[in-house]
Each structure stands twice: as C-alpha cells, then as structure tokens.
Design a protein around this motif. Structure first.
Motif, PDB file in Angstrom:
ATOM      1  N   GLU A   9       0.817  -1.197   0.000  1.00 21.89           N
ATOM      2  CA  GLU A   9       0.000   0.000   0.000  1.00 21.89           C
ATOM      3  C   GLU A   9       0.857   1.256   0.000  1.00 21.89           C
ATOM      4  N   GLY A  10       2.008   1.224   0.645  1.00 21.41           N
ATOM      5  CA  GLY A  10       2.879   2.375   0.715  1.00 21.41           C
ATOM      6  C   GLY A  10       3.946   2.334  -0.359  1.00 21.41           C
ATOM      7  N   PHE A  11       4.770   3.381  -0.326  1.00 21.08           N
ATOM      8  CA  PHE A  11       5.894   3.446  -1.253  1.00 21.08           C
ATOM      9  C   PHE A  11       6.990   2.538  -0.733  1.00 21.08           C
ATOM     10  N   ALA A  12       7.586   1.747  -1.606  1.00 16.26           N
ATOM     11  CA  ALA A  12       8.533   0.716  -1.186  1.00 16.26           C
ATOM     12  C   ALA A  12       9.718   1.332  -0.447  1.00 16.26           C
ATOM     13  N   PRO A  13      10.066   0.796   0.733  1.00 12.14           N
ATOM     14  CA  PRO A  13      11.190   1.365   1.504  1.00 12.14           C
ATOM     15  C   PRO A  13      12.522   1.254   0.797  1.00 12.14           C
ATOM     16  N   TRP A  14      12.695   0.230  -0.076  1.00 11.89           N
ATOM     17  CA  TRP A  14      13.978   0.090  -0.767  1.00 11.89           C
ATOM     18  C   TRP A  14      14.243   1.246  -1.728  1.00 11.89           C
ATOM     19  N   LEU A  15      13.187   1.958  -2.130  1.00 13.31           N
ATOM     20  CA  LEU A  15      13.336   3.142  -2.973  1.00 13.31           C
ATOM     21  C   LEU A  15      13.120   4.420  -2.183  1.00 13.31           C
ATOM     22  N   LEU A  16      12.200   4.378  -1.199  1.00 12.51           N
ATOM     23  CA  LEU A  16      11.868   5.573  -0.425  1.00 12.51           C
ATOM     24  C   LEU A  16      13.027   6.010   0.462  1.00 12.51           C
ATOM     25  N   ASP A  38      21.510  -7.482  -4.010  1.00 11.68           N
ATOM     26  CA  ASP A  38      21.541  -8.298  -2.787  1.00 11.68           C
ATOM     27  C   ASP A  38      20.308  -9.193  -2.711  1.00 11.68           C
ATOM     28  N   ARG A  39      19.144  -8.651  -3.075  1.00  8.57           N
ATOM     29  CA  ARG A  39      17.934  -9.463  -3.051  1.00  8.57           C
ATOM     30  C   ARG A  39      17.989 -10.554  -4.118  1.00  8.57           C
ATOM     31  N   LEU A  40      18.596 -10.232  -5.270  1.00 11.66           N
ATOM     32  CA  LEU A  40      18.757 -11.231  -6.318  1.00 11.66           C
ATOM     33  C   LEU A  40      19.625 -12.389  -5.830  1.00 11.66           C
ATOM     34  N   LEU A  41      20.713 -12.072  -5.137  1.00 12.54           N
ATOM     35  CA  LEU A  41      21.600 -13.115  -4.618  1.00 12.54           C
ATOM     36  C   LEU A  41      20.930 -13.946  -3.543  1.00 12.54           C
ATOM     37  N   ASN A  42      19.951 -13.354  -2.852  1.00 10.17           N
ATOM     38  CA  ASN A  42      19.292 -14.050  -1.749  1.00 10.17           C
ATOM     39  C   ASN A  42      17.892 -14.534  -2.111  1.00 10.17           C
ATOM     40  N   ILE A  43      17.587 -14.570  -3.405  1.00  5.40           N
ATOM     41  CA  ILE A  43      16.265 -15.006  -3.813  1.00  5.40           C
ATOM     42  C   ILE A  43      16.081 -16.488  -3.514  1.00  5.40           C
ATOM     43  N   ARG A  44      14.921 -16.845  -3.055  1.00  7.01           N
ATOM     44  CA  ARG A  44      14.618 -18.254  -2.807  1.00  7.01           C
ATOM     45  C   ARG A  44      14.332 -18.928  -4.148  1.00  7.01           C
ATOM     46  N   THR A  96       8.334   3.946 -16.018  1.00  6.24           N
ATOM     47  CA  THR A  96       8.959   3.940 -14.693  1.00  6.24           C
ATOM     48  C   THR A  96       8.058   3.264 -13.673  1.00  6.24           C
ATOM     49  N   ARG A  97       6.773   3.552 -13.726  1.00  2.00           N
ATOM     50  CA  ARG A  97       5.840   2.895 -12.798  1.00  2.00           C
ATOM     51  C   ARG A  97       5.812   1.392 -13.024  1.00  2.00           C
ATOM     52  N   THR A  98       5.817   0.993 -14.289  1.00  7.56           N
ATOM     53  CA  THR A  98       5.812  -0.443 -14.595  1.00  7.56           C
ATOM     54  C   THR A  98       7.090  -1.102 -14.096  1.00  7.56           C
ATOM     55  N   ALA A  99       8.233  -0.448 -14.312  1.00 12.06           N
ATOM     56  CA  ALA A  99       9.503  -0.985 -13.823  1.00 12.06           C
ATOM     57  C   ALA A  99       9.502  -1.063 -12.303  1.00 12.06           C
ATOM     58  N   TYR A 100       8.947  -0.048 -11.669  1.00 10.60           N
ATOM     59  CA  TYR A 100       8.878  -0.033 -10.202  1.00 10.60           C
ATOM     60  C   TYR A 100       8.063  -1.214  -9.686  1.00 10.60           C
ATOM     61  N   ARG A 101       6.940  -1.485 -10.331  1.00 13.71           N
ATOM     62  CA  ARG A 101       6.113  -2.614  -9.882  1.00 13.71           C
ATOM     63  C   ARG A 101       6.841  -3.939 -10.035  1.00 13.71           C
ATOM     64  N   GLN A 102       7.546  -4.098 -11.160  1.00  9.20           N
ATOM     65  CA  GLN A 102       8.290  -5.343 -11.379  1.00  9.20           C
ATOM     66  C   GLN A 102       9.388  -5.518 -10.330  1.00  9.20           C
ATOM     67  N   LEU A 103      10.158  -4.461 -10.091  1.00  9.45           N
ATOM     68  CA  LEU A 103      11.223  -4.540  -9.105  1.00  9.45           C
ATOM     69  C   LEU A 103      10.663  -4.700  -7.695  1.00  9.45           C
ATOM     70  N   ASN A 104       9.554  -4.034  -7.426  1.00  9.93           N
ATOM     71  CA  ASN A 104       8.957  -4.127  -6.090  1.00  9.93           C
ATOM     72  C   ASN A 104       8.461  -5.539  -5.812  1.00  9.93           C
ATOM     73  N   HIS A 105       7.954  -6.197  -6.854  1.00  7.74           N
ATOM     74  CA  HIS A 105       7.527  -7.591  -6.697  1.00  7.74           C
ATOM     75  C   HIS A 105       8.724  -8.466  -6.334  1.00  7.74           C
ATOM     76  N   LEU A 106       9.862  -8.217  -6.969  1.00 10.66           N
ATOM     77  CA  LEU A 106      11.082  -8.956  -6.643  1.00 10.66           C
ATOM     78  C   LEU A 106      11.542  -8.640  -5.227  1.00 10.66           C
ATOM     79  N   MET A 107      11.517  -7.357  -4.847  1.00  6.49           N
ATOM     80  CA  MET A 107      12.023  -6.955  -3.545  1.00  6.49           C
ATOM     81  C   MET A 107      11.118  -7.399  -2.403  1.00  6.49           C
ATOM     82  N   GLY A 154       9.559 -10.235  -2.277  1.00  2.61           N
ATOM     83  CA  GLY A 154       9.661 -11.679  -2.079  1.00  2.61           C
ATOM     84  C   GLY A 154      10.492 -11.998  -0.848  1.00  2.61           C
ATOM     85  N   ARG A 155      10.089 -13.033  -0.141  1.00  2.09           N
ATOM     86  CA  ARG A 155      10.813 -13.425   1.068  1.00  2.09           C
ATOM     87  C   ARG A 155      12.178 -13.982   0.695  1.00  2.09           C
ATOM     88  N   PRO A 156      13.278 -13.430   1.233  1.00  2.00           N
ATOM     89  CA  PRO A 156      14.606 -13.957   0.911  1.00  2.00           C
ATOM     90  C   PRO A 156      14.849 -15.281   1.608  1.00  2.00           C
TER      91      PRO A 156
END
Length: 576
Positions: free
Chosen positions: A11-18, A107-113, A310-321, A323-325
């Motif tokens: 619901e909020g703006f992603a902390p990894w970008l904010l 870092d999230r990519l390296l720790n992806i399940r 940019t919004r579309t890219a943000y949603r894609q990256l946010n979905h990755l970020m 995810g539970r590592p």
C-alpha cells in the motif's frame, strides 16, 4: 514477514526506494529552490518586453533601456548558473539513489529463494535491468519537468495581474491538456505492461541463445531461436508503435494548446487595447506568459510514456524486492565450529510446479568425518539431497540438521562456507583463475590457493603457463576442457578447508588417469572431514565407507560400501 507487513508495503511506497530518496532529500530541496528561482526568472522576459513597449519606446528612454538590459543580462547569467546547478544536483541525487537501489536489488537477487523464482534467467535479468529505467527517471529532465508544473499557477497569477480577464484563456486550455493526458493514461498503462512482458521475453531469448551458443550451433537450434527472436521483435515493434501513437496525442494536444493560447490572447487582447484596458506591452507580455503556462504540460506529455514505463519498472522490481529472501525470518544463527554431523529426518520435497515428489520420507544420519556415496538412477533424488543440504531449497516436510541445528535457522551464506560443494554444473566466472578459486574470500591467500590447486590437479596445467593463475577466463570458462573446469571448481571448494564437502559428479569430465590422481590426493585430505559424493563412477567409491542407494526419491539401501555393492545388481545403478 507476515501477511500484514506485506500488505503494508504494497500500500505504501517501497522502503527500498523511499529510504534512498529520503537520505537525499537535502539535494532535492536544493533542486526545488533552484526551480523556484528559475521559474521566477522566466517571468522577466515578458516583463522586460512589456516595460520596453510601454515605457521605453513612447518616451525614447535610451538610458532606461540600457539599465533594463543590464539587469536582464544579469538575470540570464544567474538563470544559466541555476539551471546548471539544478541539473548537477539531480544527477548527483540520481547517482546516489542508483547505487543504493542497485545494491539492494542485487543483494535481493543473490538471496532469492529458488522455490520462489519465476520465469527464465533472461526474464529475471530483464527485471533487474529495469533499475536503469528508475535511474533514468531520477537523473533526467523528467524530475525537473515535474518540479516546474506547480509554477503554472504562478504564471497565471502574473497574467491576471497584467491582463485581467486574459487569464481565462490558459485557465480553459490547461485543464483540457491535462484531461487529454488523463484520458490516454489507462491505455499507456496497459501498453507499458505489455511492452514489459514482450521485452522480458526478448531478453530471455537473447540470454538463452548467448548462454548456450555452442549448443545452439551443434544441435541445429538456430531456426527455432531465430523464429522466437523475430516474433519478439515484431511484438515489441507493434507495442512501441501503439505507445508512440497514444503518447503523440498528448504531445500534439499540448502543442496545439500553445498555439491556440497565443492566438486567443492576441484576439481578446486587441479588444481590450481598443477599450484601453490593456497596453500593447501588456498584450505581448501576456501572450508570452500564456504560451509559457501551457509549455510545461507539453514537456510532461512528452515524458508520460517514460513515467508510465517507470511505474511499470517499479512494480516489477517491487515484486522482486517484496519476495521473502532465503534464510530465517529472524536473526540467523552462525555456527562457530562445525563437527559435520548431518541428519535427514522424514524429509519430503517436490520442486515448484511439479506434482510428483522428488524426495519422499528420507531418513539417514551421517556422522562427523564419515565418507558416504549417494548412488542411483537418473532422477532418483541424489542431487536434490545435495541442494537441500546446501539450503538452496527448503523441505516440504521434515527437517535437515547440521550438528543438531535445523539448517533453516542458519545464515545461508555461512552454511555454504561450512559445507563446500562441487555441483554438476561447473560454472566459472569471467576473470582470472586466481579469482575463480579465491572468490574474494580474504582467508584464502596464495599459499592456500596453491595447496588447493595442487590437490585438485589445477596446478598441473595452470602452473606450467607463464601467466597461469592470472590467465583471464571467458564467460563460463570457455576455452578450457570440462575436466579442467571441474578441477578449478574442486580447488575452489577445497581452498577454505571446510569441515563438510559435497561433490556431485566431480570427475565426469576427467579421464581415468586424472581421476585416479585426484582420488589419491583427496584420500589423505578428506580425513576427519564429512564427505558426501554423488557419483556413478566406481573409482570414487574408494573414498567412501558407506553407500546410500536412491531410487524414485526414496532410500532403497543404506549400509557399508562393500555390503551394499554386493547386494545390488550393477545394471540397476545407472549412469546419472
């Protein structure tokens, strides 16, 4: 992470970008202040023109013109400096955000399940590459244009002060241009999502082709991949054409509004001049300001496609970020010392998206320092056991223990330092042989690297070359034989002297002489270490004292090496 937390993040703006943006708020404050002054200075050209027409020309006031010109020149100089500073500040903030976001994403990519990994390698690489879209937004003219938009109101206020009712012209046109942008946004949003999907598919085809170029050539797979590539290009071209057409609606509308605004102000202003409610200088000033009031909307319309992307890219990256590592939810445990006791208790596992279980009710214990071989048919679950032990996947049921501790509580990186592995896919990184063995681990100095290389047999072919350990390897170690690549990977595993070693088909690319030499050197090195080898080659069984026979995800036999080998039918132990 709980479901409530996930919902809150969505619901909020992603902390990894904010958070990176917050840390650079001082720079953005400077950008805003510069924008305020730039937009105020932008009014001076129209005011200068009005004063010249209304005061200088009627009175032939040359001295006043000189003074006004000097003042105007100073403003132009300050305006230039401020615009350069604003551009510099935006670039600095963008670079900082790009680095911080890039670090978080990688870092999230390296720790992806791995059980949560979706799509192909190329698609995942394409999603990560969308970070560049975010960077372009924060370092381009987009942000400056967004900052300029609120000053449309200031421009209208000045028009109202100078021309009175002339302000109705931009008041009518500005909402119309905004309305056009709002109407076209849903279509732009849909097309941006489809464009992202097609771009990821195109990236997937490209990565798949380049990564397996040798196989593509030898297997004759060029026609099918060429067909996929051409379809991807056609789909991308079609979507891009539609995006440009819709984007041009907003751009053309803003350009037309500028022309209409200028002409309407002139038409209405002529009547006001005839009624002596407006001067000639005021009319010229208002016509300039009316065009300026609509101009920022033109810039925004031109950049709407970028904002949508940019919004579309943000949603894609946010979905990755989001995810539970991998690893535990809380603070992970790090074992100071590992004896090497391994236990599988009632372990069941199935790979994501597959109905059949890869492992079913697996139970065994490997004591510290014990050497065990896993043998069995292709697809019997041997490699799956190794992947579960390394924490690459979590069991569906049951528990895996290392020295009595559930490995799900352990730090995955620390776990893999304690359990070194040689997997079937001998992946080498681009870089030197030295870098591929040490992998940047500080504890591995040159003596440790050389010792591991001699044990693995790497020194036999690298030590004879003038620049041996500094030899640069191509991607995946192209130019080396399969056995040489395996030798370097084995040296990598041995270099840190881990207490537990897991080898999966470690000699499949080696000749008999090289394999026997490796086994002889490992015989003394593996003493007092826990050793698990997955193999179909009989010589490697000499290093083990126990054999576990797998079939269809179950343990068929488990016991002393010679006893198990005497019981089984050799034809049943197929090559894996």
């Amino acid at each position: 992470m709980s479901d409530d937390q996930l919902v809150g993040e969505r619901e909020g703006f992603a902390p990894w970008l904010l958070e990176p943006m917050r840390r650079n708020k001082d720079i953005y404050i400077k950008v805003t202040l510069a924008a305020v002054l730039i937009n105020i200075f932008a009014l001076t050209s129209s005011l200068f023109t009005m004063v010249v027409y209304d005061r200088v020309l009627p009175n032939n006031a040359t001295s006043s013109l000189v003074a006004l010109s000097i003042g105007f020149a100073l403003i132009v100089i300050f305006d230039f400096i401020l615009k350069m500073l604003r551009s510099y500040f935006v670039d600095v903030a963008g670079a900082r955000i790009d680095r911080e976001v890039g670090e978080s994403v990688f870092d999230r990519l390296l720790n992806i399940r791995l059980d949560r990994k979706r799509g192909s390698t190329g698609a995942l690489a394409g999603i990560v590459r969308e970070q560049e879209t975010l960077r372009d937004f924060f370092t381009s003219a987009t942000l400056s244009a967004v900052v300029d938009v609120p000053f449309i109101l200031l421009t209208m206020v000045v028009i109202a002060i100078i021309g009175g009712w002339l302000v109705l012209v931009p008041i009518v046109l500005v909402p119309l241009v905004i309305l056009v942008g709002i109407v076209t946004q849903p279509a732009m949003e849909r097309l941006a999502t489809r464009a992202m999907s097609h771009a990821l598919h195109k990236q997937s085809v490209l990565v798949e082709t380049i990564g397996g170029l040798e196989t593509v050539k030898t297997a004759g797979a060029s026609p099918i991949l060429t067909g996929r590539w051409l379809r991807s290009i056609e789909d991308n071209s079609d979507i891009s054409l539609r995006q440009r057409l819709i984007a041009n609606i907003g751009i053309t509308a803003s350009q037309s509004a500028q022309m209409v605004s200028f002409a309407a102000v002139v038409v209405v202003g002529v009547e006001m001049i005839a009624n002596r409610t407006l001067t000639m200088g005021g009319l010229i000033a208002c016509s300039i300001l009316a065009g300026r009031a609509v101009a920022p909307l033109g810039t925004i319309a031109q950049l709407l496609s970028r904002i949508t992307a940019t919004r579309t890219a943000y949603r894609q990256l946010n979905h990755l970020m989001q995810g539970r590592p991998e690893g535990p939810d809380g603070d992970p445990l790090r074992l100071a010392k590992v004896a090497g006791k391994i236990e599988f208790r009632n372990v069941h596992f199935r790979y994501p998206g597959t109905p059949e279980k890869a492992l079913e009710n697996i139970n065994f214990t490997i004591n510290p320092g014990e050497h065990v071989a896993l043998i069995g048919r292709v697809g019997s679950g041997k490699t799956t056991i190794a992947k579960l032990l390394l924490g690459l996947y979590e069991p569906e049921e049951g528990v895996i223990l290392l020295d009595g501790t559930d490995i799900r509580q352990l730090d995955p990186v620390d776990l893999r330092r304690k359990i070194a592995s040689v997997m079937q896919d001998t992946l080498l990184l681009s870089g030197s042989v030295r870098e591929n063995i040490a992998l940047g681990r500080e504890e591995i100095d040159d003596p440790a690297m050389l010792e591991a290389s001699e044990l693995a047999g790497t020194h036999q072919f690298i030590g004879q070359i003038a620049n041996g350990y500094d030899r640069r390897l191509a991607d995946r170690g192209e130019g080396l034989s399969g056995g040489q690549r395996q030798s370097i990977v084995i040296a990598r595993a041995l270099a840190a002297k881990p207490p537990v070693l897991v080898f999966d088909e470690p000699s499949s690319g080696m000749d008999t002489q090289t394999e026997n030499g490796l086994i002889e050197r490992l015989d003394a090195e593996l003493k007092e270490r826990t050793f698990i080898v997955i193999t179909h080659r009989t010589p490697f069984l000499r290093l083990t004292s126990r054999v576990i026979l797998m079939d269809r995800g179950k343990v068929l036999m488990d016991g002393p090496r010679d006893a198990v080998l005497d019981k089984i039918n050799p034809a049943r132990v197929a090559k894996s």
